[in-house]
Structures are given as C-alpha cells and as structure tokens.
Design an enzyme around this catalytic site. Structure first.
Site, PDB file in Angstrom:
ATOM      1  N   CYS A  15      38.788  34.071  36.624  1.00 20.60           N
ATOM      2  CA  CYS A  15      39.710  34.596  37.639  1.00 20.60           C
ATOM      3  C   CYS A  15      39.806  36.129  37.485  1.00 20.60           C
ATOM      4  CB  CYS A  15      41.059  33.906  37.512  1.00 20.60           C
ATOM      5  SG  CYS A  15      42.218  34.344  38.820  1.00 20.60           S
ATOM      6  N   ASP A  38      37.661  27.504  47.279  1.00 19.40           N
ATOM      7  CA  ASP A  38      38.557  28.514  46.703  1.00 19.40           C
ATOM      8  C   ASP A  38      39.187  29.286  47.857  1.00 19.40           C
ATOM      9  OD1 ASP A  38      39.722  30.751  45.484  1.00 19.40           O
ATOM     10  OD2 ASP A  38      38.196  30.840  43.917  1.00 19.40           O
ATOM     11  N   HIS A  69      39.630  26.993  43.400  1.00 19.85           N
ATOM     12  CA  HIS A  69      39.786  28.061  42.410  1.00 19.85           C
ATOM     13  C   HIS A  69      40.200  27.448  41.071  1.00 19.85           C
ATOM     14  CE1 HIS A  69      40.303  32.213  41.229  1.00 19.85           C
ATOM     15  NE2 HIS A  69      41.459  31.906  40.671  1.00 19.85           N
TER      16      HIS A  69
END
Length: 276
Positions: free
Chosen positions: A156, A213, A245
C-alpha cells in the site's frame, strides 16, 4: 497530534507489540510466524537527525545475509509487518522494517484511518528515502547483511515507496510493490509518483495489483505499464482480476488467500531471479 521532536522520538518511541488500533478486530485467518531459530525484535537505526526504531529479523546463525527492506502500510510497523519480516528471515534473509512515520506521529495508537492520514501526509519522501539508505547502511555494518544482495518490498503506502526507492538507489537488485499508488497530485513533500519516474527505472520491480482495488484504478496501472516500456529495468506488473486492495493483509477482511500465496511465490521467484 503534535509532531514529535528529535529528542523525544529517540527517547520514547518504540515498536508495536501487537496490531495497530485502527485495524481491529483482527481476522481469524491471521498468519503467525515463529521466531524460533531467528534473531528478531526491535532495533534502533542511526539516521541523519538521530535514531528511528525498526523491526529486524534474521537467522540466528550465519552471516552475509541477503537484505530485504520491508516497507510498512499506512498503519505502521505493527504485528503484520513484523510477521512478514519473520517470514523472510525463516527463508534465510535479513529483513528490516524501519518505522518511517516516527517523527510525524505514532500511527499505531490511532483508532481510525481518518486520524492516520494527516500524519502520513506530513512525511516527506526525501526523509523516507534517506532513512532507507541509513537502514541499508546499518544492515551491512551492524547486522551481517550483504550489500550486493539487496531487495525491497512494500505494501500500500509502502508499495509506492518501493517504486520510488528502486529509482533512488540503483544498487537495489529487485523490488516487489504490492498495490502501491502509481498516480497522484504532486505536493512539496511528495513531489513524484511512480508514473513520473518509471522511465528512469533500472532496477527490476514487480508490481502486484488487484483488479477490484477501488483506490487504484486499472487505467493508472495501464499508464504505469506503458511508462515502463521506456525503462531498461525489465519491470512487470501483474493484476489479479478478482482481488481487492490489501489482498495480502491476512489480518484484514480484504485478504484473499489464493492471490496472496501466489503473489508471495512470485516475489520469492523474482528475488531469486534477480540475485537477492
């Protein structure tokens, strides 16, 4: 939250001993890796303006270990990131996860992502890249690391940093970026995004992204793929069509076991293929 002064963060900041408050409750599918046979725990990394805490995991015996920098999510170096470091160490790597937000605030004790975002927004990319250079130096000088076998992976927030550090430090042998943002609005503290520097990349980076995502549109992934064509890095991006995600984050509902396991296998093969 007030920014932490250098003197204060050296003296008082420690690593989490569990999961970040903002990610409770923890999923029942969480993976826990044994520290048996490892040297694992908190260390302090000397940096330009003092020291930052980090989590280090390495085999208890041997030396000249290949080094892997493990770059945190927005939630800091909590138990999940520490566990990832132990997974690498059990495979013979020296894995280090430095706490890269420490000067701006302690995100581990904040209870929501809305409280965390303003802290992270204050973290300059230049500071992060400098701290990672210092971490590599420490790994070589103080932790039996092999400077010629250096890899990086991040998740991330750390996925974006993985792309940036691979350009910043061409001595990196390989990187693996998990669902890091590729496109964004430039600011004084975060002036570049991966698409902006892709053509300069010489280090092979593998990008692992989710087709579902909602925070990283597929058109930005395609934009990055297109920019990579003009680099000499032989980088690749793989998209898992059904993955959301944070599909590697086994402590969260977003975890997808099949894609996470396949991504991990790809990471290890990518490192091996490129000399990490």
């Amino acid at each position: 939250m007030k920014e932490i002064t250098r003197r204060k963060f050296i003296a008082t900041t420690t690593l989490a001993t569990g999961f970040a408050l903002a990610v409770q409750p923890i999923s029942a599918q969480v993976i826990s890796t044994d520290a048996k046979g490892l040297v694992a725990g908190a260390v302090k990394i000397p940096v330009k303006d003092g020291e930052i805490p980090a989590y280090r995991a390495a085999p208890a015996t041997g030396d000249n270990f290949p080094i892997v920098l493990v770059i945190q999510e927005i939630f800091g170096v909590h138990e999940h990131i520490q566990d990832v470091a132990r997974r690498f160490a059990q495979l013979g790597y020296l894995a280090i996860a430095p706490e890269l937000f420490v000067r701006q605030g302690d995100v581990l004790k904040l209870s929501s992502i809305d409280e965390i975002r303003p802290i992270v927004a204050k973290v300059p990319d230049a500071q992060v890249l400098s701290d990672l250079d210092a971490t590599v130096n420490w790994a070589v000088k103080s932790a039996k690391g092999n400077a010629d076998k250096l890899g990086i992976t991040g998740f991330c927030w750390g996925g974006r940093i993985t792309w940036l550090y691979a350009v910043h430090n061409p001595k990196v042998k390989a990187g693996v970026a998990w669902y890091g943002r590729l496109v964004g609005d430039a600011t004084e503290l975060q002036p570049k995004y991966p698409v902006d520097i892709a053509s300069k990349l010489t280090v092979p980076v593998l990008g692992l992204y989710g087709g579902k995502d909602t925070g990283i549109p597929l058109d930005t992934v395609e934009q990055m793929r297109d920019r990579l064509k003009s680099s000499s890095s032989k980088s690749e991006i793989i998209v898992y069509p059904d993955a959301p995600h944070a599909f590697f984050a086994d402590y969260r509902p977003s975890y997808r076991e099949k894609e996470a396991k396949e991504g991990w296998k790809r990471l290890l093969a990518w490192f091996k293929q490129n000399g990490v």
